[in-house]
Design a protein around this motif. Structure first.
Motif, PDB file in Angstrom:
ATOM      1  N   ILE A   1      -3.366   8.725  -3.865  1.00  0.00           N
ATOM      2  CA  ILE A   1      -3.757   7.871  -4.980  1.00  0.00           C
ATOM      3  C   ILE A   1      -4.374   6.574  -4.476  1.00  0.00           C
ATOM      4  O   ILE A   1      -4.291   6.235  -3.299  1.00  0.00           O
ATOM      5  N   GLY A   2      -4.989   5.853  -5.407  1.00  0.00           N
ATOM      6  CA  GLY A   2      -5.526   4.530  -5.104  1.00  0.00           C
ATOM      7  C   GLY A   2      -6.893   4.566  -4.472  1.00  0.00           C
ATOM      8  O   GLY A   2      -7.488   5.619  -4.245  1.00  0.00           O
ATOM      9  N   ARG A   3      -7.392   3.383  -4.158  1.00  0.00           N
ATOM     10  CA  ARG A   3      -8.738   3.273  -3.586  1.00  0.00           C
ATOM     11  C   ARG A   3      -8.834   3.920  -2.214  1.00  0.00           C
ATOM     12  O   ARG A   3      -9.888   4.426  -1.835  1.00  0.00           O
ATOM     13  N   GLY A   4      -7.740   3.914  -1.466  1.00  0.00           N
ATOM     14  CA  GLY A   4      -7.742   4.523  -0.143  1.00  0.00           C
ATOM     15  C   GLY A   4      -7.216   5.930  -0.118  1.00  0.00           C
ATOM     16  O   GLY A   4      -7.156   6.553   0.953  1.00  0.00           O
TER      17      GLY A   4
ATOM     18  N   ALA B   1       2.395   8.399   3.905  1.00  0.00           N
ATOM     19  CA  ALA B   1       1.672   7.356   4.635  1.00  0.00           C
ATOM     20  C   ALA B   1       2.301   5.995   4.378  1.00  0.00           C
ATOM     21  O   ALA B   1       2.437   5.168   5.293  1.00  0.00           O
ATOM     22  N   TYR B   2       2.705   5.749   3.129  1.00  0.00           N
ATOM     23  CA  TYR B   2       3.341   4.479   2.786  1.00  0.00           C
ATOM     24  C   TYR B   2       4.659   4.314   3.529  1.00  0.00           C
ATOM     25  O   TYR B   2       4.974   3.227   4.025  1.00  0.00           O
TER      26      TYR B   2
ATOM     27  N   VAL C   1       2.496   0.154  -5.561  1.00  0.00           N
ATOM     28  CA  VAL C   1       1.689  -0.678  -4.670  1.00  0.00           C
ATOM     29  C   VAL C   1       0.256  -0.808  -5.171  1.00  0.00           C
ATOM     30  O   VAL C   1      -0.334  -1.896  -5.146  1.00  0.00           O
ATOM     31  N   ILE C   2      -0.323   0.305  -5.639  1.00  0.00           N
ATOM     32  CA  ILE C   2      -1.756   0.293  -5.972  1.00  0.00           C
ATOM     33  C   ILE C   2      -2.075  -0.557  -7.189  1.00  0.00           C
ATOM     34  O   ILE C   2      -3.246  -0.781  -7.500  1.00  0.00           O
ATOM     35  N   LYS C   3      -1.044  -1.060  -7.868  1.00  0.00           N
ATOM     36  CA  LYS C   3      -1.274  -2.002  -8.969  1.00  0.00           C
ATOM     37  C   LYS C   3      -1.644  -3.388  -8.441  1.00  0.00           C
ATOM     38  O   LYS C   3      -2.100  -4.235  -9.214  1.00  0.00           O
ATOM     39  N   TYR C   4      -1.441  -3.601  -7.143  1.00  0.00           N
ATOM     40  CA  TYR C   4      -1.666  -4.910  -6.527  1.00  0.00           C
ATOM     41  C   TYR C   4      -2.664  -4.753  -5.375  1.00  0.00           C
ATOM     42  O   TYR C   4      -2.288  -4.334  -4.274  1.00  0.00           O
TER      43      TYR C   4
ATOM     44  N   ASP D   1      -4.535  -3.179   0.052  1.00  0.00           N
ATOM     45  CA  ASP D   1      -5.403  -3.449   1.207  1.00  0.00           C
ATOM     46  C   ASP D   1      -4.593  -3.463   2.495  1.00  0.00           C
ATOM     47  O   ASP D   1      -5.001  -2.901   3.517  1.00  0.00           O
ATOM     48  N   PHE D   2      -3.439  -4.141   2.449  1.00  0.00           N
ATOM     49  CA  PHE D   2      -2.598  -4.201   3.640  1.00  0.00           C
ATOM     50  C   PHE D   2      -2.126  -2.816   4.057  1.00  0.00           C
ATOM     51  O   PHE D   2      -2.171  -2.467   5.243  1.00  0.00           O
ATOM     52  N   VAL D   3      -1.658  -2.027   3.111  1.00  0.00           N
ATOM     53  CA  VAL D   3      -1.130  -0.700   3.442  1.00  0.00           C
ATOM     54  C   VAL D   3      -2.224   0.182   4.023  1.00  0.00           C
ATOM     55  O   VAL D   3      -2.008   0.896   5.020  1.00  0.00           O
ATOM     56  N   VAL D   4      -3.408   0.150   3.444  1.00  0.00           N
ATOM     57  CA  VAL D   4      -4.523   0.946   3.973  1.00  0.00           C
ATOM     58  C   VAL D   4      -4.868   0.494   5.390  1.00  0.00           C
ATOM     59  O   VAL D   4      -5.043   1.317   6.292  1.00  0.00           O
TER      60      VAL D   4
END
Length: 271
Positions: free
Chosen positions: A127-130, A136-137, A187-190, A195-198
């Motif tokens: 999910i998310g942009r990345g 992975a998280y 996380v992907i709401k923020y 960005d940090f996680v990716v």
């Protein structure tokens, strides 16, 4: 005495319970901008808590305005640079300086171009942009736990100050820190945390792809391939070409096997 978290704890602890807000006001109003900016999450949150407990007076409001203006926990505007810098400065993986803001942006663009309309409406395992998933998280939380805590402190404490008083469930007022989300779907709401996680997961993949004799460019390409879930096909290609170090023969083999979109993804990310 200079104001730091130890002093905040001491003075609040010494004040009568019905006057802790007054003592917090005194500390904030008597502190320099530099002292307030240097306070860590616990110091800031203890002062915040003291001000909002009970009647929130005009003096409490004035002190809160100063604390909000001077705290280090301001909204993140330099994205994805903020998250990338946390990763690059952590020193926890090999070649972490290969992680750049542009690499993160390229990953987002490569993923966006491959998402179907249905994928935007119904999240799958990634999910998310990345397009990362929970495994992975978890890897990021394990490897970069202190940096993730710093990131969520910055984001969630800034959010706390956005509306005062704010009964945010993101803050733990027993540990005086922000709560790290358990699930990546939160996380992907923020964007700043995402960005940090990716960036951190890219660093983990770069670490795994770093080998003696492999160039930085090839390290990045293998890392991005791993990020994209290409481990099995890349491993098979390396065996087929008899070259575990260089990307070019692997790329040629993958193209020959019809994995052109996967190769294009890598080249779109690493430019």
């Amino acid at each position: 005495m200079p104001l730091d978290t130890t002093e905040v704890i001491r003075r609040l602890g010494a004040a009568p319970s019905n006057q802790t807000d007054n003592e917090a006001q005194n500390m904030i109003n008597g502190a320099t901008t530099a002292e307030l900016a240097a306070l860590d999450a616990e110091g800031v949150l203890r002062l915040y808590q003291a001000l909002v407990m009970g009647w929130y007076s005009s003096r409490d409001i004035a002190a809160m305005v100063k604390l909000k203006a001077d705290t280090q926990f301001q909204p993140v505007s330099n994205t994805p640079e903020y998250g990338v810098d946390l990763v690059r400065n952590a020193g926890k993986t090999k070649n972490q300086l290969l992680v750049t803001a542009q690499l993160v942006k390229n990953i987002y663009a490569a993923e966006y171009s491959r998402l179907t309309p249905g994928e935007w409406m119904f999240d799958g395992s990634t999910i998310g942009r990345g397009q990362l998933g929970q495994p992975a998280y978890i890897d990021v939380k394990t490897k970069f736990g202190s940096e993730l805590q710093a990131c969520v402190n910055r984001v969630f404490i800034a959010e706390l100050f956005s509306i005062v008083p704010n009964p945010s469930y993101r803050i733990d007022f027993t540990t005086y820190s922000a709560k790290i989300p358990a699930n990546y779907s939160e996380v992907i709401k923020y964007p700043a945390i995402e960005d940090f996680v990716v960036a951190a997961y890219l660093a983990i993949r770069i670490d795994a792809a770093t080998k003696a004799g492999r160039s930085n460019d090839d390290t990045l390409k293998f890392a991005v391939a791993l990020y994209h879930g290409m481990f099995k096909m890349v491993s098979a290609a390396q065996t087929a070409v008899g070259n575990p170090i260089n990307w070019a023969p692997v790329e040629a083999h993958l193209n020959g096997q019809g994995f052109t979109d996967e190769v294009n993804y890598v080249n779109e990310a690493v430019k």
